[in-house]
Design a protein around this motif. Structure first.
Motif, PDB file in Angstrom:
ATOM      1  N   ASP A 146       0.898  -1.076  -0.054  1.00  0.00           N
ATOM      2  CA  ASP A 146      -0.106  -0.212   0.015  1.00  0.00           C
ATOM      3  C   ASP A 146       0.767   1.036   0.072  1.00  0.00           C
ATOM      4  OD1 ASP A 146      -2.245   1.433   0.056  1.00  0.00           O
ATOM      5  OD2 ASP A 146      -3.202   0.631   1.796  1.00  0.00           O
ATOM      6  N   TYR A 147       0.174   2.440  -0.276  1.00  0.00           N
ATOM      7  CA  TYR A 147       0.919   3.743  -0.036  1.00  0.00           C
ATOM      8  C   TYR A 147      -0.272   4.745   0.574  1.00  0.00           C
ATOM      9  CZ  TYR A 147       2.919   8.126  -1.310  1.00  0.00           C
ATOM     10  OH  TYR A 147       3.491   9.451  -1.393  1.00  0.00           O
ATOM     11  N   ASP A 148       0.199   5.274   1.671  1.00  0.00           N
ATOM     12  CA  ASP A 148      -0.675   5.995   2.538  1.00  0.00           C
ATOM     13  C   ASP A 148      -0.492   7.264   2.441  1.00  0.00           C
ATOM     14  OD1 ASP A 148       1.420   6.453   3.843  1.00  0.00           O
ATOM     15  OD2 ASP A 148       1.056   5.663   5.609  1.00  0.00           O
ATOM     16  N   GLY A 149       0.293   7.894   1.419  1.00  0.00           N
ATOM     17  CA  GLY A 149       0.155   9.195   1.076  1.00  0.00           C
ATOM     18  C   GLY A 149       1.485   9.705   1.633  1.00  0.00           C
ATOM     19  N   ILE A 150       2.010   8.982   2.623  1.00  0.00           N
ATOM     20  CA  ILE A 150       3.334   9.413   3.345  1.00  0.00           C
ATOM     21  C   ILE A 150       4.702   8.663   2.855  1.00  0.00           C
ATOM     22  CG2 ILE A 150       4.429   9.691   5.901  1.00  0.00           C
ATOM     23  CD1 ILE A 150       1.594   9.775   6.593  1.00  0.00           C
ATOM     24  N   GLU A 151       4.360   7.329   3.130  1.00  0.00           N
ATOM     25  CA  GLU A 151       5.617   6.484   2.388  1.00  0.00           C
ATOM     26  C   GLU A 151       4.945   5.073   2.176  1.00  0.00           C
ATOM     27  OE1 GLU A 151       8.123   4.671   5.500  1.00  0.00           O
ATOM     28  OE2 GLU A 151       6.800   5.633   6.896  1.00  0.00           O
ATOM     29  N   PRO A 152       5.694   4.479   1.195  1.00  0.00           N
ATOM     30  CA  PRO A 152       4.999   3.021   0.936  1.00  0.00           C
ATOM     31  C   PRO A 152       5.004   1.998   2.231  1.00  0.00           C
ATOM     32  CG  PRO A 152       6.712   3.639  -0.753  1.00  0.00           C
ATOM     33  CD  PRO A 152       6.729   4.696   0.459  1.00  0.00           C
ATOM     34  N   ILE A 153       3.981   1.421   2.086  1.00  0.00           N
ATOM     35  CA  ILE A 153       3.792   0.103   3.466  1.00  0.00           C
ATOM     36  C   ILE A 153       4.224  -1.261   2.653  1.00  0.00           C
ATOM     37  CG2 ILE A 153       2.328  -0.813   4.977  1.00  0.00           C
ATOM     38  CD1 ILE A 153       2.707   2.409   5.387  1.00  0.00           C
TER      39      ILE A 153
END
Length: 364
Positions: free
Chosen positions: A324-331
């Motif tokens: 995922d990508y939460d808008g802050i960094e990749p997960i």
């Protein structure tokens, strides 16, 4: 909430004490933010205009000092929208938000600072719950402006958070002194506390909500945890995405019809969890937040560039996947894929090493 982006510019206030709490209210059909610090202010969120500024009188009147408010909650009393506050002067204030004025005298009973306020109802009567340094939880009838019974006792330390909800149709409260969390049946006489078991660390915030029709207690500390308030036992795994976090406050609601919890984290950011997905209710796996995961990502703190186009292998040879990508960094999570144990890619890099996919930044 749809795209995790701030809506417009911040509302700024000059020459004001730091604000300590914010809540939401509808005033004459308009969405408003109610904020407290040294005083109480109300902003219309549609046009971002200050519509109320209430300076509360000192109590007792002969005292001349800035008392300071710590928390605020809103409800309706006799058809009027009111804010209920607590703070350093040990009193509970009721403020009519349309009139912009305090209703009656302050309510007294606490013997030290009030840290937390929540509103609800009991047998059809609007009530407030207050928690403070005196280790008690106060219960107040907002129509009669008087306490309901004696303060709730059971904590041995300052009570810093409190919330109200319903469990099986009964009015309940949840309170935390950071080391102990108690659930109270407010309709019992007297109300008796039930502790939550195995908290997993210090708890700074509590809430009550429902998931799939079931009542759920929510706590926030080093992670967010869900509990069955009837048994005091955990429900599902902790909600944790691998980052170093500490939750300072919680709010529960719905997003696209699904139950969610917002957790404010020390460090100037907020996490949003889907309570159904993270509890793994139903056969479907957790959905992904981002429509698209970036092929390359640059860490703004170090300048390191992560190449996410190929295999993600750590320094021990174990394979990882960007989930995922939460808008802050990749997960990311380690294979085999288990999205309930995921990490921000920076923490994964620091903990396990991802040297093969990183071009170090020049100002590392």
């Amino acid at each position: 909430m749809a795209d995790h982006q701030e809506a417009g510019t911040p509302i700024t206030v000059e020459n004001a004490w730091p604000f300590t709490s914010v809540t939401h209210a509808f005033l004459e059909g308009r969405s408003a933010a109610v904020v407290v610090g040294s005083d109480l202010r109300v902003w219309d969120l549609d046009d971002r205009q200050l519509i109320r500024h209430v300076t509360l009188p000192y109590f007792p009147p002969e005292k001349d000092f800035k008392h300071g408010l710590r928390d605020v909650a809103c409800t309706r009393v006799n058809g009027r929208v009111v804010a209920v506050t607590g703070g350093y002067d040990k009193t509970v204030r009721i403020v009519d938000l349309l009139a912009g004025a305090q209703v009656g005298d302050p309510l007294t009973g606490h013997t030290s600072t009030i840290w937390a306020v929540a509103c609800g109802s009991l047998h059809g009567t609007p009530i407030a719950l207050t928690a403070g340094d005196d280790t008690t939880v106060g219960l107040w009838d907002l129509r009669q402006r008087q306490p309901i019974g004696r303060p709730l006792t059971g904590h041995t330390k300052a009570v810093r958070s409190v919330a109200w909800g319903r469990v099986d149709g009964r009015s309940v409260a949840i309170s935390s002194d950071r080391d102990t969390v108690l659930v109270w049946d407010l309709e019992a006489s007297p109300p008796m506390p039930r502790p939550l078991e195995d908290l997993g660390g210090e708890v700074r915030a509590v809430a009550l909500t429902a998931v799939g029709g079931r009542p759920v207690a929510v706590t926030g500390g080093e992670d967010v945890r869900l509990w069955d308030p009837l048994t005091g036992r955990p429900v599902g795994p902790p909600l944790f995405d691998g980052r170093d976090t500490f939750v300072s406050s919680l709010a529960c609601g719905t997003l696209h019809g699904r139950p969610t919890v917002l957790a404010a984290i020390y460090g100037q950011h907020v996490r949003v969890w889907d309570l159904e997905e993270h509890r793994r209710i139903g056969p479907t796996p957790p959905g992904r937040y981002a429509d698209e995961v970036p092929a390359h990502w640059t860490d703004p703190a170090t300048g390191d560039v992560y190449d996410l186009t190929g295999d993600l292998v750590d320094d021990d040879g174990d394979r990882w996947k960007v989930v995922d990508y939460d808008g802050i960094e990749p997960i990311v999570c380690e294979l085999p894929n288990d999205p309930t144990v995921a990490f921000g890619i920076v923490d994964a890099h620091q903990e396990f090493g991802l040297s093969s996919v990183i071009t170090p930044g020049r100002h590392r």
